[in-house]
Design a protein around this motif. Structure first.
Motif, PDB file in Angstrom:
ATOM      1  N   ASP A 144      -4.281 -12.831   9.889  1.00 39.09           N
ATOM      2  CA  ASP A 144      -3.404 -13.222   8.798  1.00 39.09           C
ATOM      3  C   ASP A 144      -2.680 -14.499   9.184  1.00 39.09           C
ATOM      4  O   ASP A 144      -2.686 -14.919  10.347  1.00 39.09           O
ATOM      5  CB  ASP A 144      -2.393 -12.114   8.484  1.00 39.09           C
ATOM      6  N   VAL A 185      -6.437  -9.936  -2.054  1.00 34.35           N
ATOM      7  CA  VAL A 185      -5.635  -9.145  -1.132  1.00 34.35           C
ATOM      8  C   VAL A 185      -6.522  -8.033  -0.563  1.00 34.35           C
ATOM      9  O   VAL A 185      -7.156  -7.297  -1.322  1.00 34.35           O
ATOM     10  CB  VAL A 185      -4.411  -8.543  -1.853  1.00 34.35           C
ATOM     11  N   GLU A 194      -6.204 -10.797   5.621  1.00 36.39           N
ATOM     12  CA  GLU A 194      -6.215 -11.723   4.487  1.00 36.39           C
ATOM     13  C   GLU A 194      -7.111 -12.931   4.755  1.00 36.39           C
ATOM     14  O   GLU A 194      -7.743 -13.459   3.852  1.00 36.39           O
ATOM     15  CB  GLU A 194      -4.800 -12.189   4.173  1.00 36.39           C
TER      16      GLU A 194
END
Length: 411
Positions: A144, A185, A194
């Motif tokens: 992420d 998402v 992500e």
């Protein structure tokens, strides 16, 4: 006195709250075209002594905005995974953002509801050193954006890129979350991330390995669902999982040709044998078309109006025809009910001077039975023992009412 004490307590509380939002000022120096990352650490906002460690369970959230504006500048982003994790301000300044910008950050303690302010003064300038015309962007699926912003993952990623690129200075140019590029998402399943786009620049040309990854043959294999061609060892594994089908290379070493500026002319077209201008249209008289368009609907409306007037005025049944068509059998019944009603009026002591006395007397002389007399009035209104053999005229002959009728002129 009590009101004064209340106001004093409110002012003291307000001043205490304002004192809690003390604005610390920090000066930072972002560079144009280079990634800027600033960590919002809990320890900088809790104002704890140096020998006291930050409690790991203190939840703190942040709100950052440009001074005098409700939001951040367009090149700067803010992210925080949860109140128990630090926040990050990151982005890449553009040449239009040169100058001084002030970012105001407010920290909220979710347990004690304390607030602390901090002011970041950003002095954005141009970078020093050679230009970085060779730029490569990688999509890292295994992380992420919050996980690659700290310095340790960034250094590790640059080291991995250096194994694929020619020796030279590598600079981190931009970091963007895949969600900001239209990504979805991920599902809340362990191992799903992500994704993040990381752009790296260098003054050295691309290596043959990177060129092979971005070649048309590799793109064709990616379109078929196959891995691209890779002629070198994947130095990103096992720390980073790079999507090799989403590697883009940008070469800015060759300047782009400037757009040709159109030269204004005199406004007169040159003679062209293939150009056939349209001929002039002949003049037309539109009076006939206008009359047909207006008069035809008016004529139709007039005809419909005349037809409706004829039906409503000339074809309706008159009152005389209605009276002639009335059944003659209804007249005796109506006269009988009229006589019955008039006969009851004297016994109710009502005035009958306005009624035709001749009709009343004619009812009395008829000596007709009243089989439906109870329909018009109840029994207690009758002053005689009514039967079918005794008529009201016979009863009136023995009372004083006939004399009243005679005095009225009824013979």
């Amino acid at each position: 006195m009590a009101a004064a004490l209340v106001w004093i307590s409110l002012l003291v509380g307000l001043l205490a709250g304002l004192g809690g939002i003390g604005a610390q000022q920090t000066t930072l120096h972002p560079l144009v075209g280079r990634v800027f990352v600033h960590t919002l650490d809990h320890a900088n906002f809790l104002r704890l002594p140096e020998h006291v460690a930050v409690p790991p369970t203190v939840p703190i959230t942040y709100h950052a905005h440009l001074q005098g504006h409700p939001d951040l500048p367009r090149w700067l982003r803010y992210t925080q995974r949860s109140p128990h994790h630090p926040g990050f301000l990151y982005g890449t300044a553009t040449p239009e953002d040169r100058g001084r910008q002030v970012i105001e950050v407010t920290a909220y303690n979710r347990d004690s509801f304390d607030t602390t302010g901090q002011r970041l003064v950003l002095s954005i300038g141009d970078p020093e050193g050679p230009l970085l015309p060779y730029q490569a962007e990688f999509l890292v699926r295994s992380h992420d954006v919050e996980e690659v912003l700290p310095s340790t993952p960034v250094s590790r990623f640059l080291t991995a890129v250096g194994g694929l690129w020619e020796p030279g200075e590598l600079q981190l140019l931009n970091i963007t979350s895949a969600l900001d590029r239209g990504g979805r998402v991920p599902l809340p399943i362990e191992g799903r991330k992500e994704g993040v786009y990381i752009k790296v620049g260098s003054a050295s040309p691309f290596s043959s390995c990177l060129k092979m990854v971005a070649s048309p043959d590799s793109q064709a294999r990616c379109a078929q669902g196959q891995p691209p061609l890779l002629s070198c060892y994947d130095t990103f594994a096992p720390h980073f999982r790079v999507d090799w089908c989403n590697v883009s290379l940008v070469d800015k070493s060759v300047p782009e040709p400037a757009d040709e500026v159109p030269t204004p002319g005199d406004g007169i077209l040159e003679h062209d044998p293939f150009f056939c201008p349209p001929t002039e249209a002949t003049a037309r008289d539109f009076l006939t078309d206008a009359l047909v368009t207006l008069l035809v609907p008016l004529l139709v409306a007039l005809l419909l109006t005349l037809l409706l007037a004829y039906i409503m005025c000339c074809r309706r049944e008159g009152r005389l025809k209605r009276d002639l068509a009335t059944s003659e059998s209804q007249t005796p019944g109506f006269q009988a009910r009229l006589c019955h009603t008039i006969t009851l009026l004297p016994f109710l002591y009502l005035q009958i001077d306005m009624i035709g006395l001749a009709d009343v007397y004619g009812c009395f002389q008829s000596h007709q039975p009243f089989p439906n007399l109870s329909y018009f009035a109840p029994d207690f209104l009758y002053p005689w023992p009514y039967t079918s053999s005794v008529s009201p005229a016979l009863f009136l002959s023995h009372s004083s009412e006939p004399q009243r009728f005679q005095e009225a002129g009824v013979k």
